[in-house]
Scaffold this active site. Sequence first.
Site, PDB file in Angstrom:
ATOM      1  N   GLU A 187       0.810  -1.219   0.000  1.00  0.00           N
ATOM      2  CA  GLU A 187       0.000   0.000   0.000  1.00  0.00           C
ATOM      3  C   GLU A 187       0.844   1.271   0.000  1.00  0.00           C
ATOM      4  OE1 GLU A 187      -2.653  -0.481   3.287  1.00  0.00           O
ATOM      5  OE2 GLU A 187      -3.591  -2.255   2.428  1.00  0.00           O
ATOM      6  N   GLU A 328      -4.945  -8.877  -0.151  1.00  0.00           N
ATOM      7  CA  GLU A 328      -5.788  -8.640   1.014  1.00  0.00           C
ATOM      8  C   GLU A 328      -7.229  -8.450   0.543  1.00  0.00           C
ATOM      9  OE1 GLU A 328      -4.617  -5.437   3.550  1.00  0.00           O
ATOM     10  OE2 GLU A 328      -2.496  -6.008   3.580  1.00  0.00           O
TER      11      GLU A 328
END
Length: 401
Positions: A187, A328
């Site tokens: 991220e 995820e």
Amino acid sequence: MVSQARKIGVSLLAAISAVVVAVSGPTGQASAGATAQLNAAQIVADMGAGWNLGNQLEANANGYPSETAWGLPTVTQALIDRVKASGFKTIRIPVSYLNNIGPGPNYTINASWLNRIQQVVDYAYNRGLYVLVNMHGDGYKTINGSWLICDSSAQTTIKAKYQKVWQQVAQRFQNYDQRLILESMNEEFDGQYGRPTQPCYSNINDYNQIFVDTVRRAGGNNSSRWLLVPGWNTNIDYTAGNYGFRLPTDQYRSPGIPSTEKRIMISVHYYSPWDFAGEENGTITQWGRGATNPSRRSTWGQEDYLDAQLKLMYDAFVVKGYPVVVGEYGSIDKTSFDSSNNRYRADFARAIVSTSKKYGAATVYWDNGVNGRYGFGLFDRRSYAVTQQGIIDAIMTGVRG
């Protein structure tokens, strides 16, 4: 995801906008492998259902990683055995380094920390599981000790440090076979939700290129290892669309790999719609066509949106030979507001896994070790009991197709 027990993933709000070394490890177990090389479609199928060991090796306090800092117990072999027994074939291990990296120019990783990382990897690897190891919290501005900051002016130093850290990690795992997959970062973005900015995205691309080049040249099986790289904040639109993502070149890979095959995977995360998957309130508790209360179902992010998002990744990467990993996904527990919530959490998980399979992507469920209100947990990490069998069953149904 950066996530403590109650802080489960602020950085993922971007979804709203678009959506041992060569011998033995510290356990004394040899880690060399000799399995046949798998192509893109084969490895995605072989990875099966995946699970994240979240909030453990990326947990930290005062700038130092600590696997118990966020309230969870020390990771054990028994936990990993329970995860495997539940049907998971892949485990992703988020890792932070932070102040366990020494000063330049060598940027030496604290030996005891690197040994512990390898020990936890071995819990899974030595059981025949696939293991994904990333660099997780080092790029978050909100984390004390973070340094992989894409809009910092100190890029020369950052890139040198990044190269040295991955060189050490790759050398440590050089004799592990293709079931060990390294992931460049997690991220990574400028911390501002919205469209990607420059030169930040260019620096993210540079990090991915440094990662690929460094791992490939680190010896052993690294020359043919599968490597996983993300785009801007692991966001599907900002990775698959025309926003600046650049696939790294792979000039140092083994000449034994057929030229028609790739050894690079693309990482994205999926938490859409965020008001169902991650927003900490009781407003939106249902998802999908089976929802019984329209006022509790989001106005966007349903099955059609999910299909379109995964098709974007298929068209941009899978058809070109680059597997996609939804590293995820998941949704928080809101049963304290709606007793039927777990049914929709299971529907959500099943749909993500089955749709990903349809479009040639592997999936890894985000488990932050928290059970009860706002938790993602599937297991109790103290007793090793399964806490969400319905969601696990849905994941296994989805992966079987």
